[in-house]
Design a protein around this motif. Structure first.
Motif, mmCIF file in Angstrom:
data_model
loop_
_atom_site.group_PDB
_atom_site.id
_atom_site.type_symbol
_atom_site.label_atom_id
_atom_site.label_comp_id
_atom_site.label_asym_id
_atom_site.label_seq_id
_atom_site.Cartn_x
_atom_site.Cartn_y
_atom_site.Cartn_z
ATOM 1 N N ALA A 59 0.960 -1.141 -0.064
ATOM 2 C CA ALA A 59 -0.186 -0.118 0.056
ATOM 3 C C ALA A 59 0.862 1.324 -0.045
ATOM 4 O O ALA A 59 0.548 2.331 -0.687
ATOM 5 C CB ALA A 59 -0.987 -0.070 1.174
ATOM 6 N N ARG A 60 1.925 1.319 0.607
ATOM 7 C CA ARG A 60 2.934 2.394 0.868
ATOM 8 C C ARG A 60 3.453 2.762 -0.807
ATOM 9 O O ARG A 60 3.403 3.843 -0.986
ATOM 10 C CB ARG A 60 4.031 2.291 1.746
ATOM 11 C CG ARG A 60 5.069 3.232 1.768
ATOM 12 C CD ARG A 60 6.159 2.936 2.798
ATOM 13 N NE ARG A 60 7.128 1.562 2.171
ATOM 14 C CZ ARG A 60 7.977 1.899 1.137
ATOM 15 N NH1 ARG A 60 8.151 2.855 0.774
ATOM 16 N NH2 ARG A 60 8.578 0.919 0.795
ATOM 17 N N TYR A 88 3.033 5.812 -5.762
ATOM 18 C CA TYR A 88 3.006 5.853 -6.975
ATOM 19 C C TYR A 88 1.822 6.642 -7.481
ATOM 20 O O TYR A 88 1.764 7.704 -8.540
ATOM 21 C CB TYR A 88 2.900 4.290 -7.586
ATOM 22 C CG TYR A 88 2.237 4.202 -9.106
ATOM 23 C CD1 TYR A 88 3.462 4.679 -10.088
ATOM 24 C CD2 TYR A 88 1.269 4.195 -9.315
ATOM 25 C CE1 TYR A 88 3.123 4.518 -11.277
ATOM 26 C CE2 TYR A 88 0.948 3.785 -11.056
ATOM 27 C CZ TYR A 88 1.883 4.229 -11.822
ATOM 28 O OH TYR A 88 1.643 4.108 -13.104
ATOM 29 N N ILE A 89 0.620 6.519 -6.953
ATOM 30 C CA ILE A 89 -0.666 7.346 -7.265
ATOM 31 C C ILE A 89 -0.354 8.808 -7.131
ATOM 32 O O ILE A 89 -0.920 9.712 -7.690
ATOM 33 C CB ILE A 89 -1.826 6.612 -6.626
ATOM 34 C CG1 ILE A 89 -2.034 5.294 -6.770
ATOM 35 C CG2 ILE A 89 -2.949 7.755 -6.454
ATOM 36 C CD1 ILE A 89 -2.612 5.300 -8.158
ATOM 37 N N TYR A 136 -1.331 9.797 4.872
ATOM 38 C CA TYR A 136 -2.761 10.015 4.897
ATOM 39 C C TYR A 136 -3.483 8.750 5.026
ATOM 40 O O TYR A 136 -4.175 8.368 5.835
ATOM 41 C CB TYR A 136 -3.323 11.011 3.737
ATOM 42 C CG TYR A 136 -4.815 11.443 3.726
ATOM 43 C CD1 TYR A 136 -5.398 12.467 4.489
ATOM 44 C CD2 TYR A 136 -5.741 10.385 3.387
ATOM 45 C CE1 TYR A 136 -6.588 12.800 4.480
ATOM 46 C CE2 TYR A 136 -7.151 10.429 3.364
ATOM 47 C CZ TYR A 136 -7.504 11.693 3.801
ATOM 48 O OH TYR A 136 -8.805 12.062 3.982
ATOM 49 N N CYS A 137 -3.012 7.768 3.918
ATOM 50 C CA CYS A 137 -3.558 6.552 3.659
ATOM 51 C C CYS A 137 -3.217 5.761 4.776
ATOM 52 O O CYS A 137 -4.108 5.001 5.419
ATOM 53 C CB CYS A 137 -3.122 6.098 2.272
ATOM 54 S SG CYS A 137 -3.672 6.602 0.901
ATOM 55 N N ARG A 138 -2.047 5.870 5.292
ATOM 56 C CA ARG A 138 -1.682 4.792 6.560
ATOM 57 C C ARG A 138 -2.599 5.200 7.888
ATOM 58 O O ARG A 138 -2.897 4.455 8.544
ATOM 59 C CB ARG A 138 -0.309 5.285 6.993
ATOM 60 C CG ARG A 138 0.357 4.237 7.797
ATOM 61 C CD ARG A 138 1.854 4.520 8.158
ATOM 62 N NE ARG A 138 2.782 4.205 7.141
ATOM 63 C CZ ARG A 138 3.346 3.203 6.831
ATOM 64 N NH1 ARG A 138 3.257 2.099 7.715
ATOM 65 N NH2 ARG A 138 4.255 3.013 5.707
ATOM 66 N N TRP A 139 -2.904 6.833 8.046
ATOM 67 C CA TRP A 139 -3.663 7.002 9.132
ATOM 68 C C TRP A 139 -5.155 6.545 8.804
ATOM 69 O O TRP A 139 -5.524 6.004 9.678
ATOM 70 C CB TRP A 139 -3.711 8.906 9.132
ATOM 71 C CG TRP A 139 -4.788 9.011 10.038
ATOM 72 C CD1 TRP A 139 -4.850 9.064 11.362
ATOM 73 C CD2 TRP A 139 -5.902 9.554 9.490
ATOM 74 N NE1 TRP A 139 -6.096 9.459 11.629
ATOM 75 C CE2 TRP A 139 -6.746 9.819 10.684
ATOM 76 C CE3 TRP A 139 -6.375 9.930 8.249
ATOM 77 C CZ2 TRP A 139 -7.958 10.502 10.696
ATOM 78 C CZ3 TRP A 139 -7.758 10.419 8.265
ATOM 79 C CH2 TRP A 139 -8.440 10.826 9.445
ATOM 80 N N PRO A 187 2.509 -6.796 0.315
ATOM 81 C CA PRO A 187 1.795 -6.512 -1.054
ATOM 82 C C PRO A 187 0.341 -6.427 -0.735
ATOM 83 O O PRO A 187 -0.180 -7.278 -0.068
ATOM 84 C CB PRO A 187 2.358 -7.761 -1.687
ATOM 85 C CG PRO A 187 3.513 -8.138 -0.840
ATOM 86 C CD PRO A 187 3.401 -7.789 0.525
ATOM 87 N N VAL A 188 -0.528 -5.795 -1.727
ATOM 88 C CA VAL A 188 -1.877 -5.360 -1.581
ATOM 89 C C VAL A 188 -2.431 -6.994 -1.887
ATOM 90 O O VAL A 188 -3.392 -7.167 -1.523
ATOM 91 C CB VAL A 188 -2.218 -4.495 -2.709
ATOM 92 C CG1 VAL A 188 -3.603 -4.432 -2.861
ATOM 93 C CG2 VAL A 188 -1.704 -3.114 -2.118
#
Length: 217
Positions: free
Chosen positions: A84-85, A90-91, A105-108, A119-120
Motif C-alpha cells: 500500500a505504501r 505511485y498514485i 494520509y492513507c496509512r492514518w 503486498p496488496v
C-alpha cells in the motif's frame, strides 16, 4: 458539471441485448449531489464507469467540465505485487501530489498497521476496500462516484473516520451514488433519479424518485 447527451449503451449477453441506457440525457451540477436508484442487474456499475471514462458509450456524448473521481473500490492503477505504501506513493506521482503526504494520509485512514508495508495481493477484500477508499478521499475531486456494488469496509473505526472525512468533502464537493436502496442515497443526496429499462428519470427530491421506484418494485 457532468452531462450525458443522448447517450446509449448496451451489451450482448449471448442470448439477447441488454440495454443500459437508451438515448439518455441528464446533467449534474456541482453542489447538487445526485442519488440514482436502480434495481440489481440494470447496469449500475456500467453507468458509474461511463461517468468517469472507464467505459465509453455506444452513441452520444459525455461532457466532463470538472474533476471526476474513479469509482469507490476501483483497483485500476494499483499493483498487487506492491505494498500500500508503494502504491500510494505511485498514485501521488500520477496526480502530482506529495508522496509523503499521500502515504501518511492513507496509512492514518486505513489503519492497516504492518499490512500497509505488505503486498496488496495478500489483503482481504475488506482491507483492499479500506485502502482504495483512503486513496479516493486523499485525492481532491469535484465529483465523487460511489457504486453500491463495490466492496465495503467492515472495520468500525475505519468507517467512522472515513465517514467523517467524506462528510467534510461533501461540504465543497458533489457525490453521485448509484444504489438499489433508497436508505443509502438519502444520507448524502437531496435530488434523485431512477434508472429503469434504459431510461433515466430525474426528480428534484428523493421522495419523488422513491415513489416511481417503489411503484415498479
Amino acid at each position: 458539471m457532468l452531462e450525458f447527451v443522448n447517450v446509449s449503451k448496451s451489451f450482448w449477453t449471448g442470448t439477447q441485448r441488454k440495454v443500459i441506457l437508451d438515448r439518455a440525457s441528464f446533467r449534474v451540477e456541482l453542489g447538487n449531489s445526485l442519488g440514482i436508484l436502480a434495481p440489481n442487474g440494470t447496469g449500475k456499475t456500467t453507468l458509474i464507469n461511463m461517468m468517469c471514462g472507464l467505459e465509453k458509450p455506444d452513441e452520444g456524448e459525455i461532457r466532463r467540465g470538472c474533476r471526476i473521481s474513479f469509482p469507490l473500490g476501483f483497483m485500476g492503477g494499483i499493483n498487487n505485487k506492491h505494498s500500500a505504501r508503494e502504491n500510494a506513493r505511485y498514485i501521488a506521482q500520477l496526480y502530482g501530489l506529495d508522496p509523503d503526504y499521500l502515504e501518511a494520509y492513507c496509512r492514518w485512514l486505513c489503519g492497516l498497521e504492518e499490512y500497509f508495508d505488505r503486498p496488496v495481493g495478500v489483503y482481504s477484500s475488506g482491507m483492499r476496500a479500506r485502502f482504495t477508499f483512503a486513496l479516493l478521499l486523499a485525492l481532491d475531486f469535484d465529483i465523487y462516484l460511489i457504486d453500491e456494488g463495490m466492496p465495503s469496509a467492515s472495520d468500525v473505526e475505519f468507517n467512522r473516520k472515513a465517514g467523517s472525512v467524506l462528510r467534510q468533502r461533501l461540504e465543497s464537493s458533489t457525490v453521485i451514488i448509484v444504489s438499489h436502496q433508497p436508505e443509502t442515497i438519502e444520507k448524502f443526496c437531496r435530488s434523485a433519479a431512477v434508472l429503469r429499462d434504459g431510461k433515466l428519470y430525474m426528480f428534484d427530491t428523493l421522495d419523488e424518485a422513491k415513489a416511481l421506484y417503489d411503484y415498479h418494485a
